[in-house]
Design an enzyme around this catalytic site. Structure first.
Site, PDB file in Angstrom:
ATOM      1  N   ASP A 106       0.846  -1.198   0.000  1.00 19.23           N
ATOM      2  CA  ASP A 106       0.000   0.000   0.000  1.00 19.23           C
ATOM      3  C   ASP A 106       0.881   1.249   0.000  1.00 19.23           C
ATOM      4  O   ASP A 106       1.670   1.448   0.932  1.00 19.23           O
ATOM      5  CB  ASP A 106      -0.853  -0.027   1.276  1.00 19.23           C
ATOM      6  CG  ASP A 106      -2.191   0.647   1.110  1.00 19.23           C
ATOM      7  OD1 ASP A 106      -2.496   1.117   0.005  1.00 19.23           O
ATOM      8  OD2 ASP A 106      -2.944   0.681   2.098  1.00 19.23           O
ATOM      9  N   LYS A 124      -0.862  -0.652  -4.286  1.00 22.69           N
ATOM     10  CA  LYS A 124      -2.209  -0.068  -4.266  1.00 22.69           C
ATOM     11  C   LYS A 124      -2.069   1.415  -3.977  1.00 22.69           C
ATOM     12  O   LYS A 124      -1.223   1.815  -3.183  1.00 22.69           O
ATOM     13  CB  LYS A 124      -3.066  -0.724  -3.184  1.00 22.69           C
ATOM     14  CG  LYS A 124      -4.438  -0.079  -3.028  1.00 22.69           C
ATOM     15  CD  LYS A 124      -5.343  -0.849  -2.109  1.00 22.69           C
ATOM     16  CE  LYS A 124      -5.193  -0.547  -0.648  1.00 22.69           C
ATOM     17  NZ  LYS A 124      -5.355   0.887  -0.278  1.00 22.69           N
ATOM     18  N   GLU A 149      -4.577   5.196  -3.543  1.00 20.27           N
ATOM     19  CA  GLU A 149      -5.926   5.720  -3.361  1.00 20.27           C
ATOM     20  C   GLU A 149      -6.225   6.836  -4.370  1.00 20.27           C
ATOM     21  O   GLU A 149      -5.351   7.652  -4.669  1.00 20.27           O
ATOM     22  CB  GLU A 149      -6.081   6.273  -1.927  1.00 20.27           C
ATOM     23  CG  GLU A 149      -5.908   5.214  -0.863  1.00 20.27           C
ATOM     24  CD  GLU A 149      -6.105   5.739   0.558  1.00 20.27           C
ATOM     25  OE1 GLU A 149      -6.440   6.938   0.733  1.00 20.27           O
ATOM     26  OE2 GLU A 149      -5.920   4.942   1.491  1.00 20.27           O
ATOM     27  N   GLU A 163     -14.359   1.131  -0.955  1.00 17.00           N
ATOM     28  CA  GLU A 163     -14.478   1.169   0.509  1.00 17.00           C
ATOM     29  C   GLU A 163     -15.638   2.047   0.957  1.00 17.00           C
ATOM     30  O   GLU A 163     -15.747   3.217   0.565  1.00 17.00           O
ATOM     31  CB  GLU A 163     -13.154   1.671   1.121  1.00 17.00           C
ATOM     32  CG  GLU A 163     -13.233   1.760   2.641  1.00 17.00           C
ATOM     33  CD  GLU A 163     -11.892   1.863   3.349  1.00 17.00           C
ATOM     34  OE1 GLU A 163     -10.838   1.764   2.689  1.00 17.00           O
ATOM     35  OE2 GLU A 163     -11.908   2.043   4.581  1.00 17.00           O
TER      36      GLU A 163
HETATM   37  O1  KIV Z   1      -4.817  -0.118   4.512  1.00 16.53           O
HETATM   38  C1  KIV Z   1      -5.717  -0.962   4.386  1.00 16.53           C
HETATM   39  O2  KIV Z   1      -5.840  -1.923   5.149  1.00 16.53           O
HETATM   40  C2  KIV Z   1      -6.660  -0.783   3.283  1.00 16.53           C
HETATM   41  C3  KIV Z   1      -7.851  -1.695   3.227  1.00 16.53           C
HETATM   42  C4  KIV Z   1      -8.820  -1.305   4.246  1.00 16.53           C
HETATM   43  C5  KIV Z   1      -8.441  -1.757   1.872  1.00 16.53           C
HETATM   44  O3  KIV Z   1      -6.481   0.072   2.475  1.00 16.53           O
END
Ligand code: KIV
Length: 276
Positions: A83, A113, A115, A182
């Site tokens: 992330d 990932k 946002e 989300e």
């Molecule tokens: O950081 C995280 O755990 C997320 C999920 C909630 C999709 O982005």
């Protein structure tokens, strides 16, 4: 062999539901991997559930890379998604490319990932063109929590719903291999799922998403007081852990632990002459 993004994408037309869970450490990642969960997200939620921050905003690249490496070491089959933290892909496409590459090159993740929708689509396209798979994330994106003014359901008005659909279509066009939705009303998530070519992965977005993601600490019941509405507790680890820690504490204090079973004997003649 690790699962590939092509295998994940192929699950949508087959109607095969996709499971994704977060993990932040070696031991937990091993359990998730061995359970056959195809996607593991090293989420920036680690800021709250592991590091004790109030939000995801303070999480740094170094913290994300450290935990992603541990998760990669604990897994053999799951596809690991790193992330990208707050402000590591916002300032410039160059920054976005460099930081995405660090997840793959330095931490061993297979995808990243980030946002945002329309506003990040160009960066998503460039990252994908460089050979790094990207998962999109729209709806209640926690890195924008101050902009939203709290944890509010997204896409409830006709304008907001249209914007979210536009965001999803922009990510699909930019080459994202999947999109997290989300805290989006279930009927809107169902519509977006129908309109995009890639799998949608819901969290608080209803049953009609192609897959579901949860923060592992939420489903394992790691907290005493907090269960998010989108989560279901499949265990209450907090009770098990708290009772084990209390038992240990009491047994050490009362002299019940350790016993011979946890001790190592020796020939006591070896001590002769030492205790004068
Ligand atoms: O950081 C995280 O755990 C997320 C999920 C909630 C999709 O982005």
């Amino acid at each position: 062999m690790r699962i590939t993004i092509n295998q994940i994408k192929e699950m949508k037309p087959k109607g095969e539901k996709i499971t994704m869970l977060t993990a932040y450490d070696y031991v937990t990642a091993k359990i998730v991997d061995e359970a056959g969960i195809p996607l593991i997200l090293v989420g920036d939620s680690l800021g709250m559930v592991i590091l004790g921050y109030e939000s995801t905003i303070p999480v740094t690249m170094e913290e994300m890379l450290h935990h992603t490496r541990a998760v990669v070491r604990g897994t053999k089959q799951s596809l690991i998604v790193g992330d990208m933290p707050f402000m590591t892909y916002h300032i410039s496409t160059t920054d976005a490319l460099k930081n995405a590459a660090r997840f793959i090159q330095e931490a061993g993740a297979q995808a990243v990932k980030l946002e945002g929708g329309v506003t990040v689509a160009e960066k998503v396209q460039r990252i994908v063109e460089c050979g790094i798979p990207v998962m999109g994330h729209i709806g209640l994106t926690p890195q924008s929590i101050h902009q939203f003014g709290g944890h509010k359901i997204q896409g409830k008005t006709p304008q907001a719903a249209a914007r979210l659909l536009e965001d999803a279509l922009a990510l699909d066009k930019a080459g994202a291999f999947a999109i997290v939705l989300e805290t989006v009303p279930a009927p809107l998530a169902a519509l977006i799922t129908k309109k995009v070519s890639v799998p949608t992965i819901g969290i608080g977005a209803g049953i009609d998403c192609d897959g579901q993601v949860q923060v592992i600490n939420d489903i394992l019941g790691s907290y005493t007081d907090f269960v998010p509405k989108h989560a279901k507790q499949y265990a209450r680890l907090v009770d098990i852990m708290s009772s084990a820690v209390t038992d240990y504490h009491n047994e050490v204090k009362s002299g019940k632990f350790p016993t011979e079973a946890q001790s190592f004997p020796m020939d006591e003649s070896a001590l002769a002459g030492l205790d004068k």
